[in-house]
Every structure is written in C-alpha cells, then in structure tokens.
Design a protein around this motif. Structure first.
Motif, short mmCIF file in Angstrom:
data_model
loop_
_atom_site.label_atom_id
_atom_site.label_comp_id
_atom_site.label_asym_id
_atom_site.label_seq_id
_atom_site.Cartn_x
_atom_site.Cartn_y
_atom_site.Cartn_z
N ASP A 134 10.54 -36.21 3.55
CA ASP A 134 11.53 -35.77 2.88
C ASP A 134 11.77 -34.38 2.96
OD1 ASP A 134 12.24 -37.95 1.63
OD2 ASP A 134 10.96 -37.75 -0.14
N LEU A 135 10.89 -33.57 3.11
CA LEU A 135 11.12 -32.13 3.38
C LEU A 135 11.30 -31.63 4.40
CD1 LEU A 135 10.57 -29.29 2.17
CD2 LEU A 135 8.10 -29.36 3.03
N SER A 136 10.72 -32.49 5.69
CA SER A 136 11.19 -32.27 6.98
C SER A 136 12.74 -32.64 7.31
CB SER A 136 10.49 -33.09 7.93
OG SER A 136 10.43 -34.39 7.72
N ARG A 137 13.20 -33.53 6.52
CA ARG A 137 14.47 -33.90 6.82
C ARG A 137 15.56 -32.87 6.20
NH1 ARG A 137 12.54 -38.81 6.28
NH2 ARG A 137 12.76 -39.08 4.00
N LEU A 138 15.11 -31.93 5.36
CA LEU A 138 16.24 -30.86 4.90
C LEU A 138 16.40 -29.82 5.86
CD1 LEU A 138 14.36 -30.36 1.55
CD2 LEU A 138 16.66 -31.71 1.77
N PRO A 139 17.73 -29.22 6.10
CA PRO A 139 17.90 -28.05 6.72
C PRO A 139 17.37 -27.06 6.28
CG PRO A 139 19.97 -28.96 5.41
CD PRO A 139 18.59 -29.88 5.12
N PRO A 140 16.71 -26.03 7.28
CA PRO A 140 16.11 -24.94 6.58
C PRO A 140 16.92 -23.96 5.86
CG PRO A 140 15.93 -25.14 9.26
CD PRO A 140 16.82 -26.31 8.64
N GLY A 141 18.08 -23.93 6.01
CA GLY A 141 19.24 -23.05 5.23
C GLY A 141 18.60 -21.77 5.52
N LEU A 142 17.98 -21.29 6.60
CA LEU A 142 17.74 -19.95 6.88
C LEU A 142 18.82 -19.61 8.12
CD1 LEU A 142 13.97 -20.24 6.96
CD2 LEU A 142 15.27 -19.21 5.40
N ARG A 143 19.13 -18.38 7.83
CA ARG A 143 20.35 -17.63 8.83
C ARG A 143 19.61 -17.52 10.33
NH1 ARG A 143 25.15 -14.40 8.96
NH2 ARG A 143 24.88 -12.90 11.00
N MET A 144 19.88 -17.90 11.37
CA MET A 144 19.14 -18.05 12.54
C MET A 144 20.21 -17.67 13.76
SD MET A 144 16.28 -20.90 12.40
CE MET A 144 16.49 -21.85 10.87
N ASN A 145 21.26 -17.00 13.39
CA ASN A 145 22.66 -17.12 14.29
C ASN A 145 22.16 -16.57 15.68
OD1 ASN A 145 24.30 -18.21 12.47
ND2 ASN A 145 25.13 -16.27 11.79
N ALA A 146 21.15 -15.65 15.67
CA ALA A 146 20.71 -14.69 16.84
C ALA A 146 20.01 -15.72 18.03
CB ALA A 146 19.75 -13.42 16.58
N LEU A 147 19.78 -16.92 17.47
CA LEU A 147 19.21 -17.71 18.63
C LEU A 147 20.03 -18.27 19.60
CD1 LEU A 147 17.15 -20.41 16.27
CD2 LEU A 147 16.31 -18.62 17.83
N ALA A 148 21.30 -18.20 19.34
CA ALA A 148 22.42 -18.53 20.17
C ALA A 148 23.35 -17.18 20.46
CB ALA A 148 23.35 -19.58 19.46
N LYS A 149 23.21 -16.21 19.57
CA LYS A 149 24.03 -14.86 19.95
C LYS A 149 23.02 -13.64 20.12
CE LYS A 149 27.74 -16.35 17.28
NZ LYS A 149 28.45 -16.30 16.02
N HIS A 150 22.61 -13.78 21.27
CA HIS A 150 21.41 -12.53 21.58
C HIS A 150 21.89 -11.91 22.80
CE1 HIS A 150 20.46 -15.52 24.61
NE2 HIS A 150 20.15 -16.39 23.38
N GLY A 151 22.91 -12.25 23.67
CA GLY A 151 23.40 -11.54 24.46
C GLY A 151 22.69 -11.48 26.01
N ILE A 152 21.82 -12.35 25.97
CA ILE A 152 21.02 -12.33 27.47
C ILE A 152 20.89 -13.91 27.73
CG2 ILE A 152 19.63 -10.49 26.85
CD1 ILE A 152 17.21 -12.37 26.37
N ALA A 153 20.51 -13.90 29.01
CA ALA A 153 20.32 -15.63 29.57
C ALA A 153 19.42 -16.24 28.73
CB ALA A 153 19.72 -15.62 31.03
N GLN A 154 19.85 -17.56 28.26
CA GLN A 154 19.09 -18.36 27.34
C GLN A 154 17.67 -18.58 27.77
OE1 GLN A 154 20.23 -19.15 24.45
NE2 GLN A 154 18.30 -20.34 23.87
N ASN A 155 17.40 -18.83 29.24
CA ASN A 155 15.96 -19.13 29.57
C ASN A 155 15.00 -17.91 29.22
OD1 ASN A 155 17.52 -17.50 31.62
ND2 ASN A 155 16.23 -18.23 33.23
N ASP A 156 15.73 -16.85 29.36
CA ASP A 156 14.90 -15.73 29.09
C ASP A 156 14.50 -15.53 27.62
OD1 ASP A 156 15.25 -14.97 31.79
OD2 ASP A 156 16.24 -13.18 31.50
#
Length: 181
Positions: A99-121
């Motif tokens: 049950d716990l593992s199915r819940l969304p974390p609810g933590l801000r993590m926008n920088a995972l996608a908005k970091h300004g460099i190549a995703q592979n790096d």
C-alpha cells in the motif's frame, strides 16, 4: 599542487589503494569512457553526497577547470535531490508495504526534468549520488535512465567506480584525524 591533490596525498598509508585509485580515476587520463562533463559532474555529485566539505570544495575547484557552471550546478542539483529521494525510496523499499509503495511520493522533484543539461549526464550524476547513499532502487533507476539515453555499460561502471572511491576518500579523511589522535 591543487587542493584536490593535497587531499589525495593526505590519505594515510592504510588507504594507499584509495589514494592510488583516486589519482588514476581523476587524473587527466582517467575514465576515458566518460566525457569531461560526465566525469567531473559525477565527481561533484558523489562528493556532495559523501558530505565531506573539504573534499567537495576541492572537487568543485578542480571541476571548474574542466566543466561549465551549468554542469556543476546540475551535479549539485542531482546530489540534493538524491539526498531526499534516496532516503524516501529506500525507506519505502525497506517497509515492504504494498500500500505504501503505491502512494505517490508527494515530494517536489521538478529539477529531475528541469536541470538544463543533457539527460544522459544528469542520470549519471544521480547515479553517482545514489551509489554513495546506497539506495538500491535509485541506483537501478539511474542506470536504467542512463541506458535509455544511450550511455554504454562501461560508462555506467566508470561512474560507480568514481562514486565508490570518492566515498572511500571522504570516509578516510573523516577518520584520519581521529586515527592520529
């Protein structure tokens, strides 16, 4: 002699293997599987994750001669996010509660996608921090993400080795004054 080299030389004799690995991996010929951005960004992320102020400052100073400010900032961003997510996901994994593992974390993590460099790096920087922090799930996720973005297995291994050696150096540097006392 750079501050990074001074810290490397400060590693005691019982950590000779760490000192030698540190020099070979971060030396000019070390880790040819990685670009300069990947090598030094991963080193910054691992040093921040290892939480040794002098080592982090020395790695960042040396990295500044090899990478741009955006890469260094993305590496610090990856380490900061992993400081949060590695704890969260490791705890959820340890709880072994469906049950716990199915819940969304609810933590801000926008920088995972908005970091300004190549995703592979960025995936490699996240991998370096996750290896240091010991989060199995995050380590797997960043390996998968790196591969999805075209990173070859030898480059993934290079980041894992680099993170291991930086973590070991931080551990020994923390313990060295106590050992001398």
């Amino acid at each position: 002699m750079t501050t990074l080299e001074s810290l490397r030389q400060a590693l005691p004799e019982y950590a000779k293997d760490i000192r030698l690995n540190f020099g070979s991996l971060l030396g000019p010929e070390g880790l040819p599987e990685l670009s300069a951005a990947q090598k030094w960004g991963s080193a910054i992320a691992a040093a921040v994750a290892a939480r040794h102020h002098a080592l982090t400052a020395a790695v960042e100073a040396e990295a500044s001669t090899h990478v741009d400010a955006a890469t260094a900032e993305a590496a610090r961003t990856a380490a900061a996010l992993m400081a949060m997510t590695n704890v969260y996901y490791r705890a959820v994994h340890m709880a072994d509660d469906a049950d716990l593992s199915r819940l969304p974390p609810g933590l801000r993590m926008n920088a995972l996608a908005k970091h300004g460099i190549a995703q592979n790096d960025f995936e490699l920087f996240g991998l370096a921090a996750s290896v240091v922090k010991g989060c199995e799930g995050c380590t797997r996720a960043h390996i998968d993400g790196a591969r999805k973005h075209g990173v070859a297995t030898p480059a993934v291994q290079a980041v894992i080795k680099l993170a291991a050696v930086i973590h070991a150096a931080a551990t020994v540097l923390d313990a060295a004054p106590a050992a001398a006392a």
